[in-house]
Design an enzyme around this catalytic site. Structure first.
Site, short mmCIF file in Angstrom:
data_model
loop_
_atom_site.label_atom_id
_atom_site.label_comp_id
_atom_site.label_asym_id
_atom_site.label_seq_id
_atom_site.Cartn_x
_atom_site.Cartn_y
_atom_site.Cartn_z
CE LYS A 96 0.56 -16.11 6.87
NZ LYS A 96 -0.29 -16.79 7.87
NE ARG A 97 -1.15 -24.81 0.85
CZ ARG A 97 -0.96 -25.10 2.13
NH1 ARG A 97 -0.43 -24.18 2.93
NH2 ARG A 97 -1.29 -26.27 2.63
#
Length: 277
Positions: A96-97
């Site tokens: 989830k960057r």
């Protein structure tokens, strides 16, 4: 040239079922498995999951539970990614960057470039603007990897942002899906596109997914309340594009590899109809 992620995903799910299995070694599960909350426990947990999930289509390690142990945890994650690939599994790093500019480019190099952490696909957050993901999308395309962009998540806090409407009347979540669809069209994939979205399985209202042209990761099946039989046609998604994700529902069957694999097979069979194209 190697096939893009979308094409490889379509082939894998058609042959082995459209189920994404999570590796989520949070402390409560480590304890339930009789393992210490340490890099050694993390390693043992991951090795059991690799053995149990060999030959399935997709496995999704939750990066946060490895990152919690610092460099030792990342070393376990690198070995886990390599072992899953050797076992014939596509690996989706749930990282989830999301960031901007050179920082996003550095995240892209880590998770979608040549880094030992780079997986077949990675999750990403677009909430600094979908355009901020450009370095990641470009790096992933260059390396034939995929990206799953958060669109409509099931956590209650997300609704105030994701369901907000813009001047054109679309929700933010719908705008993200539409941007992902446009990116897939721009890449010109002949089969399934390599840019997917994430849509929670427990949501009552979901974006229109009919024009996405890519895969839809659907977390929350099983222990979180999502029902496999309710997923068909979710948001108008095309047949063969839904990828239900399950973690606790399977992992609580551990630590023995046999029951763990059996639990995964039961859920794979329950969602097998979603692979029909």
């Amino acid at each position: 040239m190697a096939a893009g992620f979308g094409a490889r995903l379509a082939a894998a799910t058609a042959q082995r079922g459209p189920l994404c299995l999570g590796i989520d070694p949070h402390p409560e599960l480590l304890d339930a498995w009789g393992l210490p909350a340490s890099p050694e426990g993390l390693e043992a947990f991951s090795q059991s999951c690799v053995s149990a999930f060999a030959g399935f289509a997709v496995v999704k390690p939750q990066v946060a539970f490895f990152e919690a142990y610092g460099s030792a945890g990342f070393a376990v994650l690198e070995r886990t990614i390599a072992a899953l690939r050797e076992a014939g599994v596509l690996v989706l790093a749930d990282a989830k960057r999301g960031d901007i500019g050179t920082t996003m480019a550095a995240y892209a190099a880590a998770w979608a470039g040549e880094s030992p952490l780079a997986a077949d696909a990675v999750t990403a957050s677009p909430y600094l603007g979908f355009g901020s993901l450009r370095p990641l999308l470009e790096t992933a395309a260059d390396h034939r990897r995929g990206v799953f962009v958060l669109a409509a998540t099931s956590n209650p806090e997300g609704a105030s942002v994701q369901r907000a409407q813009g001047a054109d009347g679309r929700t933010v979540a719908q705008a993200i899906v539409d941007a992902a669809a446009q990116a897939n069209r721009a890449q010109g994939a002949a089969t399934l596109g390599s840019i997917g979205v994430v849509v929670g399985a427990t949501l009552r209202e979901v974006p229109d997914l009919s024009a996405l042209g890519g895969p839809v990761l659907v977390p929350g099946v099983g222990a979180q309340g999502g029902r496999p039989e309710a997923l068909a046609g979710l948001g108008g998604a095309a047949p063969g594009t839904l990828l239900p994700a399950v973690s606790r529902e399977v992992l609580r069957a551990g630590p023995d590899v046999g029951p763990l694999r059996a639990a995964a097979e039961r859920l794979r069979d329950a969602v097998a109809y979603l692979a029909a194209g």
